[in-house]
Design an enzyme around this catalytic site. Structure first.
Site, PDB file in Angstrom:
ATOM      1  CD  GLU A 170      36.486  42.125  37.494  1.00 40.87           C
ATOM      2  OE1 GLU A 170      37.169  41.088  37.870  1.00 40.87           O
ATOM      3  OE2 GLU A 170      35.552  42.262  37.291  1.00 40.87           O
ATOM      4  CG  ASP A 203      40.232  33.370  42.723  1.00 38.83           C
ATOM      5  OD1 ASP A 203      39.542  34.746  42.678  1.00 38.83           O
ATOM      6  OD2 ASP A 203      41.046  33.732  41.764  1.00 38.83           O
TER       7      ASP A 203
END
Length: 257
Positions: free
Chosen positions: A47, A58
């Site tokens: 990824e 995140d």
């Protein structure tokens, strides 16, 4: 048509290991070197995160990596241009918030992606109900739109998502953001086993996976793992030898379900 990503992730013997890196962390000139290193370490797919100023999913390690990349003026377009010349043989996956894709333009984005080894797309802030913003452009391509599935999703919603799933299902193992963790929700095994029972594509566990013990745990109930924050941090600290050994061991873990 079964997408290339699904074929590459499917392995009846060993857990699929997908690693995450932040595109441009350490400079765009290092991107190809990082990809080739991870490929050599035995991972199934990689990824590539797109730096964004408001990364809601995140955790702190990946947020900092994104800030480092943004300071170097790294953009989605610059990353795709770099990937167009990549020699990597394993599938790549773009993980981007919807804003950078809109900014570039969806038709242009899909056109650029098809000139790279990218075979999957994850958009964490695009709800399942709004996927039609991008699915018409992806129709007929070999790019899988990978669904993120949370621990709190009702069973009916899980069935609906699984029915349409491409590439693999990204099963989020925690309630919260990405990051290295020691503990997971007590219901995670049941959740993953249920997902696997209804999914036509592999099910991978992500968010918080950071040890061989974690990989072994999830290999009992699903098809593999996604390892992000640990990889980002070790690359940043230039601990490549240690990271390579860890990933090789992870890729050798046998599926027990």
């Amino acid at each position: 048509m079964t997408k290339t990503l699904t074929k590459k992730i499917s392995n009846k013997k060993h857990a699929a290991v997908v690693t995450y890196i932040m595109g441009g962390d350490g400079g765009l000139d290092n991107l190809e070197e990082q990809l080739l290193f991870l490929e050599k370490s035995g991972v199934s797919a990689i990824e590539i995160g797109i730096p964004f100023s408001d990364p809601v999913a995140d955790g702190p390690i990946i947020q900092l990596a994104g800030l480092r990349a943004l300071k170097k003026q790294v953009s989605l377009e610059a990353i795709l241009n770099k990937l167009a010349t990549s020699q990597v043989q394993i599938p790549l996956i773009i993980m981007s918030y919807i804003n950078p894709i809109f900014h570039l333009g969806i038709p242009k984005f899909v056109e650029m992606v098809q000139k790279t080894p990218v075979k999957g797309l994850i958009i964490p802030d695009l709800p399942y109900e709004h996927q039609t913003l991008i699915t018409p452009e992806l129709e007929g391509t070999d790019i899988a739109l990978i669904p993120l599935v949370s621990l709190t999703s009702p069973k009916e919603r899980l069935k609906e998502i699984a029915k349409q799933a491409e590439g693999f299902i990204y099963a989020v193992t925690v309630n919260g953001t990405t990051g290295v963790r020691n503990k997971f929700d007590t219901h995670i095994d049941t959740h993953l086993a249920y997902l696997k029972s209804i999914s036509p594509v592999p099910v991978l566990a992500g968010f918080g996976v950071s040890s061989i013990e974690h990989v072994e745990k999830f290999a009992h109930v699903c098809d593999g793992v996604i390892i992000g924050s640990k990889v980002v941090q070790m690359l940043h600290e230039n601990k490549k030898a240690e990271l390579g050994t860890f990933l090789q061991k992870a890729a050798e873990v046998r599926i027990e379900n």
